[in-house]
Scaffold this motif. Structure first.
Motif, PDB file in Angstrom:
ATOM      1  N   VAL A 342      31.450  41.011  41.325  1.00 55.91           N
ATOM      2  CA  VAL A 342      32.478  41.978  40.925  1.00 55.91           C
ATOM      3  C   VAL A 342      33.182  41.371  39.715  1.00 55.91           C
ATOM      4  CG1 VAL A 342      34.630  43.142  41.543  1.00 55.91           C
ATOM      5  CG2 VAL A 342      32.836  42.804  43.282  1.00 55.91           C
ATOM      6  N   ARG A 343      33.316  42.127  38.639  1.00 54.22           N
ATOM      7  CA  ARG A 343      33.975  41.573  37.452  1.00 54.22           C
ATOM      8  C   ARG A 343      34.564  42.703  36.607  1.00 54.22           C
ATOM      9  NH1 ARG A 343      28.549  40.920  37.082  1.00 54.22           N
ATOM     10  NH2 ARG A 343      27.533  42.331  35.589  1.00 54.22           N
ATOM     11  N   GLY A 344      35.461  42.322  35.727  1.00 56.90           N
ATOM     12  CA  GLY A 344      36.036  43.294  34.816  1.00 56.90           C
ATOM     13  C   GLY A 344      37.434  42.928  34.380  1.00 56.90           C
ATOM     14  N   ARG A 345      37.998  43.773  33.538  1.00 58.87           N
ATOM     15  CA  ARG A 345      39.385  43.672  33.097  1.00 58.87           C
ATOM     16  C   ARG A 345      39.922  45.075  32.939  1.00 58.87           C
ATOM     17  NH1 ARG A 345      40.008  38.692  28.845  1.00 58.87           N
ATOM     18  NH2 ARG A 345      41.076  37.288  30.266  1.00 58.87           N
ATOM     19  N   GLY A 346      41.160  45.283  33.386  1.00 62.96           N
ATOM     20  CA  GLY A 346      41.712  46.618  33.321  1.00 62.96           C
ATOM     21  C   GLY A 346      40.814  47.582  34.071  1.00 62.96           C
TER      22      GLY A 346
END
Length: 412
Positions: A342-346
């Motif tokens: 799981v990854r990301g920004r905003g």
């Protein structure tokens, strides 16, 4: 005569008369509002792709549509053979918003990337003193900047590149998120004039670099007198929880490339921003576009960008992005053999689906569609989740419930 009244009728017609250069999910959409889409059968969906982050402001935002209609009734296109009364105002607005001296409006993201490359080469010859036809540009492995023949020349994706050669020379790929490899290239070739990079790689599967990567990249570029070209076409305009993803590292790139949500998904608009020492390297007649900077696009862009600020959409993206990743990490903890990352920004996020299962990421997206949420896989095993930034906390909870329900159904 065939009456197009059902999903399959529309799909069959497009398959018959359209080029087969996309592989869409089998859903035919006819209406959008905010975070919602409706198909031709009347079924409602949550949009978790946002037209690849082009509709950050939500579908058919009333302020943006009103700007479109108002300007369309006045003047739509003049070409750049003449001035119009909207472009200067739009250029002033984006320059002040992002902190640059000059803006050059184009249409598509790929056009803007090509424009930035041309600017960097002109700067190399006029300011850095590189000999003619020797300017070299570094790009990152896993990059995606568009699909023109020039851009695919420096792609390392066989799907984007194979059998589209011969390829344009003058580019070298360095590994993404690898400062040592970048500096080694900068040291080895004095003809390098620029490094073109996405602050977060979107098409590659939402690949987020290590903390401080872009700041360190910028420092290296300054040290070696090389321009940093930041492609924020997908990561910009509030998507990652700040107006630009570069701002997480307090970086002001030498050349900023924006597009997609610049016009809220209403029409194609892109722009390249730089200071005078770079932008004024290009003189009259050396670059342009019939539609670039048209008054319709200019008027719509100002309104679309004001919506981002007025509705505090970057802040909403930041907070609800935390919520989304927390829920997805809980889901991963429940199904570690299914969800491997799981990854990301905003609100630019992704999950990876494990290989070797009796279903794929595509199958998960098909089940999500059945359950009322639209997302799309990339690179076979990754599902991106990027809803419009107008999504509410309650809607986010509902969507996370749908994703959890879908994964549970896939393994049951």
């Amino acid at each position: 005569m065939l009456t197009l009244s059902h999903t399959q009728d529309f799909i069959d017609t497009e398959e018959r008369y359209g080029a087969h250069n996309y592989h869409p999910l089998p859903v035919v959409l006819s209406k959008g509002e905010g975070v919602y889409l409706w198909d031709v059968e009347g079924k409602q969906y949550f949009d978790f792709l946002s037209a690849y982050s082009a509709v950050n402001q939500g579908h058919c935002h009333p302020r943006i549509i009103n700007a479109l209609v108002t300007q369309a009734q006045q003047l739509t296109l003049t070409s750049r053979a003449f001035y119009n009364d909207q472009l200067g105002k739009a250029e002033e607005y984006v320059c002040q918003l992002f902190g640059y001296n000059k803006a050059l409006f184009m249409n598509s993201g790929a056009e803007a990337v090509e424009t930035a490359i041309k600017l960097a080469r002109k700067w190399a010859y006029q300011h850095k003193g590189i000999a003619d036809n020797r300017a070299h540009i570094l790009v990152a492995g896993g990059n995606f900047h568009g699909r023109t023949t020039g851009i695919v020349s420096f792609s390392d994706s066989p799907e984007s590149k194979d059998q589209f050669g011969p390829y344009l020379p003058g580019f070298t790929i360095v590994p993404y998120n690898d400062l040592e490899a970048l500096e080694a290239q900068l040291k080895s070739n004095p003809d390098i004039c620029a490094f073109l990079v996405e602050p977060i790689q979107g098409e590659a599967g939402v690949i987020v670099p290590q903390e401080g990567y872009l700041a360190a990249v910028h420092n290296l570029c300054k040290q070696y007198n090389v321009l940093l070209l930041a492609d924020e076409i997908q990561t910009g305009i509030g998507r990652t929880g700040k107006l630009l993803a570069s701002y997480y590292d307090d970086v002001q790139a030498d050349v900023l490339i924006i597009g997609k949500a610049m016009a809220g998904g209403v029409l194609p608009v892109s722009a390249v921003l730089a200071n005078d020492d770079v932008m004024l390297c290009i003189r009259p007649g050396e670059h342009g576009s019939t539609f670039g900077g048209n008054p319709l696009a200019a008027a719509v862009s100002v309104t679309a960008l004001k919506v981002i600020a007025d509705e505090e959409l970057p802040e909403n993206a930041f907070e609800l992005g935390l919520t989304f990743r927390e829920r997805m990490q809980q889901l991963q903890n429940s199904y570690p053999r299914i969800i491997t990352a799981v990854r990301g920004r905003g609100l630019l996020n992704a999950i990876d689906i494990a290989g070797g299962l009796n279903f794929t990421a595509w199958d998960v997206c098909m089940k999500l569609k059945d359950n009322g949420l639209l997302a799309k896989p990339t690179h076979g095993h990754t599902i991106r989740f990027s809803p419009p930034l107008v999504i509410t906390a309650q809607q986010m909870d509902t969507c996370c419930d749908i994703i959890e329900k879908t994964v549970t159904e896939m393994v049951s």
